[in-house]
Write a protein that holds these residues in place. Structure first.
Motif, PDB file in Angstrom:
ATOM      1  N   GLU A  45      41.181 -21.580  13.331  1.00  0.00           N
ATOM      2  CA  GLU A  45      42.270 -21.959  14.229  1.00  0.00           C
ATOM      3  C   GLU A  45      42.438 -20.835  15.244  1.00  0.00           C
ATOM      4  O   GLU A  45      42.737 -19.693  14.887  1.00  0.00           O
ATOM      5  CB  GLU A  45      43.549 -22.192  13.434  1.00  0.00           C
ATOM      6  CG  GLU A  45      43.425 -23.365  12.474  1.00  0.00           C
ATOM      7  CD  GLU A  45      44.712 -23.685  11.734  1.00  0.00           C
ATOM      8  OE1 GLU A  45      45.794 -23.359  12.257  1.00  0.00           O
ATOM      9  OE2 GLU A  45      44.623 -24.272  10.631  1.00  0.00           O
ATOM     10  N   ASP A  55      43.081 -31.281  17.280  1.00  0.00           N
ATOM     11  CA  ASP A  55      44.515 -31.048  17.156  1.00  0.00           C
ATOM     12  C   ASP A  55      45.024 -29.990  18.138  1.00  0.00           C
ATOM     13  O   ASP A  55      45.575 -28.956  17.753  1.00  0.00           O
ATOM     14  CB  ASP A  55      44.851 -30.648  15.720  1.00  0.00           C
ATOM     15  CG  ASP A  55      44.965 -31.853  14.804  1.00  0.00           C
ATOM     16  OD1 ASP A  55      44.517 -32.948  15.205  1.00  0.00           O
ATOM     17  OD2 ASP A  55      45.503 -31.718  13.689  1.00  0.00           O
ATOM     18  N   ARG A  86      51.181 -36.349  11.600  1.00  0.00           N
ATOM     19  CA  ARG A  86      51.550 -35.190  12.401  1.00  0.00           C
ATOM     20  C   ARG A  86      51.823 -35.647  13.830  1.00  0.00           C
ATOM     21  O   ARG A  86      51.493 -36.778  14.192  1.00  0.00           O
ATOM     22  CB  ARG A  86      50.432 -34.137  12.389  1.00  0.00           C
ATOM     23  CG  ARG A  86      49.087 -34.645  12.916  1.00  0.00           C
ATOM     24  CD  ARG A  86      47.928 -33.850  12.331  1.00  0.00           C
ATOM     25  NE  ARG A  86      46.626 -34.166  12.913  1.00  0.00           N
ATOM     26  CZ  ARG A  86      45.862 -35.178  12.524  1.00  0.00           C
ATOM     27  NH1 ARG A  86      46.261 -36.008  11.590  1.00  0.00           N
ATOM     28  NH2 ARG A  86      44.676 -35.367  13.096  1.00  0.00           N
ATOM     29  N   GLN A  94      57.461 -40.316   5.349  1.00  0.00           N
ATOM     30  CA  GLN A  94      56.809 -40.414   6.651  1.00  0.00           C
ATOM     31  C   GLN A  94      57.626 -41.281   7.607  1.00  0.00           C
ATOM     32  O   GLN A  94      57.715 -40.980   8.803  1.00  0.00           O
ATOM     33  CB  GLN A  94      55.392 -40.996   6.505  1.00  0.00           C
ATOM     34  CG  GLN A  94      54.638 -41.094   7.807  1.00  0.00           C
ATOM     35  CD  GLN A  94      53.241 -41.662   7.663  1.00  0.00           C
ATOM     36  OE1 GLN A  94      52.459 -41.656   8.607  1.00  0.00           O
ATOM     37  NE2 GLN A  94      52.885 -42.183   6.489  1.00  0.00           N
ATOM     38  N   GLN A 128      47.784 -33.935   3.779  1.00  0.00           N
ATOM     39  CA  GLN A 128      48.794 -34.096   4.819  1.00  0.00           C
ATOM     40  C   GLN A 128      48.114 -34.472   6.132  1.00  0.00           C
ATOM     41  O   GLN A 128      47.517 -33.624   6.792  1.00  0.00           O
ATOM     42  CB  GLN A 128      49.594 -32.807   4.994  1.00  0.00           C
ATOM     43  CG  GLN A 128      50.646 -32.863   6.091  1.00  0.00           C
ATOM     44  CD  GLN A 128      51.724 -33.902   5.817  1.00  0.00           C
ATOM     45  OE1 GLN A 128      52.267 -33.930   4.711  1.00  0.00           O
ATOM     46  NE2 GLN A 128      52.015 -34.734   6.786  1.00  0.00           N
ATOM     47  N   TRP A 140      60.353 -39.167   8.918  1.00  0.00           N
ATOM     48  CA  TRP A 140      59.756 -38.201   9.853  1.00  0.00           C
ATOM     49  C   TRP A 140      59.552 -38.833  11.229  1.00  0.00           C
ATOM     50  O   TRP A 140      59.870 -38.227  12.254  1.00  0.00           O
ATOM     51  CB  TRP A 140      58.422 -37.713   9.276  1.00  0.00           C
ATOM     52  CG  TRP A 140      57.515 -37.037  10.242  1.00  0.00           C
ATOM     53  CD1 TRP A 140      57.525 -35.730  10.612  1.00  0.00           C
ATOM     54  CD2 TRP A 140      56.428 -37.648  10.974  1.00  0.00           C
ATOM     55  NE1 TRP A 140      56.522 -35.483  11.520  1.00  0.00           N
ATOM     56  CE2 TRP A 140      55.847 -36.625  11.765  1.00  0.00           C
ATOM     57  CE3 TRP A 140      55.904 -38.943  11.035  1.00  0.00           C
ATOM     58  CZ2 TRP A 140      54.751 -36.884  12.602  1.00  0.00           C
ATOM     59  CZ3 TRP A 140      54.824 -39.198  11.870  1.00  0.00           C
ATOM     60  CH2 TRP A 140      54.255 -38.172  12.641  1.00  0.00           C
ATOM     61  N   TYR A 158      37.914 -33.689   5.008  1.00  0.00           N
ATOM     62  CA  TYR A 158      38.334 -32.410   5.579  1.00  0.00           C
ATOM     63  C   TYR A 158      37.128 -31.554   5.959  1.00  0.00           C
ATOM     64  O   TYR A 158      37.108 -30.933   7.033  1.00  0.00           O
ATOM     65  CB  TYR A 158      39.216 -31.648   4.590  1.00  0.00           C
ATOM     66  CG  TYR A 158      39.650 -30.301   5.104  1.00  0.00           C
ATOM     67  CD1 TYR A 158      40.728 -30.185   5.970  1.00  0.00           C
ATOM     68  CD2 TYR A 158      38.958 -29.143   4.761  1.00  0.00           C
ATOM     69  CE1 TYR A 158      41.111 -28.952   6.481  1.00  0.00           C
ATOM     70  CE2 TYR A 158      39.332 -27.907   5.259  1.00  0.00           C
ATOM     71  CZ  TYR A 158      40.407 -27.817   6.119  1.00  0.00           C
ATOM     72  OH  TYR A 158      40.770 -26.595   6.629  1.00  0.00           O
ATOM     73  N   ARG A 169      43.213 -28.864  10.809  1.00  0.00           N
ATOM     74  CA  ARG A 169      43.811 -27.562  10.532  1.00  0.00           C
ATOM     75  C   ARG A 169      43.997 -27.356   9.027  1.00  0.00           C
ATOM     76  O   ARG A 169      43.907 -28.298   8.232  1.00  0.00           O
ATOM     77  CB  ARG A 169      45.149 -27.447  11.266  1.00  0.00           C
ATOM     78  CG  ARG A 169      44.987 -27.405  12.781  1.00  0.00           C
ATOM     79  CD  ARG A 169      46.322 -27.240  13.493  1.00  0.00           C
ATOM     80  NE  ARG A 169      46.148 -27.212  14.939  1.00  0.00           N
ATOM     81  CZ  ARG A 169      45.947 -26.100  15.657  1.00  0.00           C
ATOM     82  NH1 ARG A 169      45.915 -24.921  15.045  1.00  0.00           N
ATOM     83  NH2 ARG A 169      45.798 -26.160  16.963  1.00  0.00           N
ATOM     84  N   ALA A 170      44.283 -26.112   8.660  1.00  0.00           N
ATOM     85  CA  ALA A 170      44.474 -25.771   7.253  1.00  0.00           C
ATOM     86  C   ALA A 170      45.615 -26.560   6.633  1.00  0.00           C
ATOM     87  O   ALA A 170      45.625 -26.788   5.416  1.00  0.00           O
ATOM     88  CB  ALA A 170      44.729 -24.267   7.106  1.00  0.00           C
ATOM     89  N   SER A 171      46.568 -27.013   7.446  1.00  0.00           N
ATOM     90  CA  SER A 171      47.681 -27.814   6.925  1.00  0.00           C
ATOM     91  C   SER A 171      47.198 -29.117   6.315  1.00  0.00           C
ATOM     92  O   SER A 171      47.904 -29.741   5.522  1.00  0.00           O
ATOM     93  CB  SER A 171      48.696 -28.105   8.035  1.00  0.00           C
ATOM     94  OG  SER A 171      48.072 -28.778   9.120  1.00  0.00           O
ATOM     95  N   ALA A 172      45.989 -29.563   6.675  1.00  0.00           N
ATOM     96  CA  ALA A 172      45.429 -30.806   6.140  1.00  0.00           C
ATOM     97  C   ALA A 172      44.498 -30.566   4.952  1.00  0.00           C
ATOM     98  O   ALA A 172      43.928 -31.522   4.430  1.00  0.00           O
ATOM     99  CB  ALA A 172      44.675 -31.558   7.230  1.00  0.00           C
ATOM    100  N   ASP A 202      44.922 -31.193  -1.452  1.00  0.00           N
ATOM    101  CA  ASP A 202      45.311 -30.686  -2.756  1.00  0.00           C
ATOM    102  C   ASP A 202      44.983 -31.787  -3.754  1.00  0.00           C
ATOM    103  O   ASP A 202      45.820 -32.652  -4.032  1.00  0.00           O
ATOM    104  CB  ASP A 202      46.801 -30.350  -2.767  1.00  0.00           C
ATOM    105  CG  ASP A 202      47.273 -29.807  -4.118  1.00  0.00           C
ATOM    106  OD1 ASP A 202      46.423 -29.511  -4.976  1.00  0.00           O
ATOM    107  OD2 ASP A 202      48.497 -29.699  -4.319  1.00  0.00           O
TER     108      ASP A 202
END
Length: 537
Positions: free
Chosen positions: A121, A57, A307, A354, A304, A357, A287, A293-296, A299
């Motif tokens: 990161e 990424d 992107r 999405q 997520q 987006w 993951y 990245r931490a955004s992925a 939960d």
């Protein structure tokens, strides 16, 4: 924090063949000088970097790095042979392979909650630059990886090179395609799905004839089992070489979880109770084993993944997720005629959020090329060569309204260079995406390049009956090929060029790669055109 030079995974395939070993540079610094105390491994029994390193990424000033500590990757409990405690992992980023010009360094903590993976990161890097990176635990030093940042958002970019891969089923053959990608000069690798398969692994290793523990034979359902599946797949030397050679951007399709799953619906309806627990386990292992990245960070059963990655004024790469938000397949899945379900204007493959987006990205962007990193074929694939129409319900043919909204939205927002990069099909395709497939005069709205599998379905052939039928029944499919391989794309202001890279075999290691055909798209002229053909292999 300074540590000696580690193992190097070069783009020329230092780890490019099955059974190859890592090259050690500066090994005297890693040895035990006379009279010294035994080396400290933080209590680890063996080299913890047996699954290699990766990056991904890329942004103009940042990349995410990855490694996972696994001194015993196939330990039966899925732990990778790691003790149930946290371990500090040092990392360095340098401008040179010898690490004489270190620009960033830090320490990440690998813990059992993420299977001892780390995803630091790194920020403050310069745009459009190559960097080298490595990790250290105790006296153990990882292989050296090479990565590259994206250009500045406002930069004029003359050329970008992409690799595209999908569908790597371990027991169907060797990952030579990944090794050949490691040898190419690429800015980014897009892995568009089926990085692993959930299938149980034969005790004899299938085509590879490499015995594996019998606890890998059941289908992958639990977190422990997903972790083991990744350990097996990621232990392949060619895959490690490709990760170490280039930054990657990844997205999943179905087999990372369950064949043909759709949101909260598994393939087998009887498995619906508890499926979200399985999805959560699959997402966590995904993951843990990839440079995300931490955004992925998942939960539970949510992750997520969609992107955008920008390459100056030349192209935007919109990474899609067409599994997590989709409605269940129409007509029970499989092949069917267009039907009320597949044509229902309220059904979606992307989810409305999405979808909006993506349309917003089209609206704001002023780049030359818009790219979709997409899981399943978007161009219609009619498998009936009569007047009747029979299409697959799992790809975009089963979600026609969503496809039309997206394509019309791109056209309405002035996007005239839309290129779709796709996997799933286990075949190479070059296709025009049209406004109306029944009307030969209908405009072409976008161009699609589908990459074949890395290994799924074995050696293959130049053509098979499926490929012959797909070309015969679909005039907009200009090229098909049934060999294993990958795509290599070179993008300039005026021309998009895609090489369909093929291998003559995957049932043994070391196959050469060649270009079976090259298709191009001209700036401002949607549709694929043959540029050159290579030899049949």
């Amino acid at each position: 924090m300074s540590f000696p030079l580690g193992r190097t995974l070069s783009r020329r395939g230092l780890l490019g063949g099955a059974g190859a070993t890592a090259v050690l540079l500066g090994t005297s610094a890693l040895g035990d000088p006379a009279g010294a105390t035994p080396p400290q491994r933080h209590g680890l029994p063996d080299d913890p970097f047996k699954l290699g390193v990766a990056s991904g990424d890329p942004l103009p000033n940042s990349v995410v790095l990855w490694t996972r500590l696994a001194p015993d990757p196939l330990a039966a409990d899925g732990s990778g042979g790691m003790p149930p405690r946290r371990v500090p992992v040092q990392w360095q980023v340098a401008e040179d392979e010898g690490f004489r010009r270190i620009v960033k360094r830090g320490t990440a903590v690998a813990g059992p909650e993420l299977n001892h993976s780390v995803h630091p990161e790194v920020w403050g890097l310069r745009p459009g630059r190559h960097y080298f990176y490595r990790f250290k635990v105790g006296t153990d030093i990882s292989p050296v990886g090479r990565t590259k940042t994206a250009p500045s958002h406002d930069a004029h970019v003359s050329s970008v090179s992409l690799g595209v891969a999908s569908c790597a089923l371990w027991q169907h053959g060797f990952y030579t395609a990944y090794g050949r990608m490691a040898e190419d000069d690429l800015d980014l690798v897009l892995q568009v799905g089926d990085y692993i398969y959930e299938n149980g692994v034969p005790a004899d290793g299938g085509t590879r004839q490499t015995p594996v523990p019998d606890y890998l034979s059941p289908e992958t359902v639990t977190l422990e089992r997903y972790r083991l599946q990744y350990s097996l797949y990621k232990s392949d030397a060619d895959l490690m070489a490709a990760h170490a050679a280039h930054p990657w951007a990844v997205t999943l399709d179905d087999h990372e979880v369950d064949n043909d799953w759709a949101d909260d619906v598994p393939q087998n309806a009887a498995e619906t109770p508890g499926f979200l627990d399985r999805r959560a386990a699959a997402f966590q292992a995904y993951y843990e084993n990839l440079p995300l990245r931490a955004s992925a960070l998942p939960d539970g059963p949510d992750m997520q993944l969609y992107r955008r990655l920008a390459y100056g004024d030349l192209l935007d790469i919109n990474v899609l997720d067409t599994r997590q938000y989709r409605d269940d397949q129409a007509a029970g899945g499989g092949l069917a005629a267009p039907n009320p379900g597949s044509l229902d204007p309220n059904r979606t493959m992307m989810g409305r959020e999405q979808e909006q987006w993506l349309l917003d990205n089209f609206e704001r962007s002023r780049v030359r090329w818009q790219v979709l990193a997409n899981q399943a074929p978007m161009a219609e694939t009619d498998m009936d060569d009569t007047e009747a129409v029979s299409v697959f319900m799992d790809p975009w043919d089963g979600y026609d309204a969503n496809r039309r909204r997206m394509l019309d939205g791109a056209r309405d927002r002035g996007v005239d260079n839309l290129v779709v990069l796709t996997g799933d099909r286990h075949r190479h395709h070059a296709s025009d995406i049209k406004a109306d497939y029944r009307d030969p005069a209908a405009p072409v709205l976008a161009s699609e390049f589908v990459c074949t599998s890395v290994t799924a379905e074995g050696n293959g052939a130049d053509m098979d009956s499926y490929s012959e039928l797909s070309v015969r029944a679909n005039p907009h499919i200009k090229f098909a090929n049934y060999r294993r391989g990958y795509l290599r794309c070179t993008v300039t202001e005026d021309l998009w060029s895609t090489d369909f890279r093929v291998l003559p075999y995957v049932d043994r290691p070391g196959a050469p790669a060649s270009t079976r055909a090259t298709y191009v798209v001209e700036n401002g002229r949607p549709g694929v055109q043959l540029a050159s053909e290579g030899p049949i292999v």
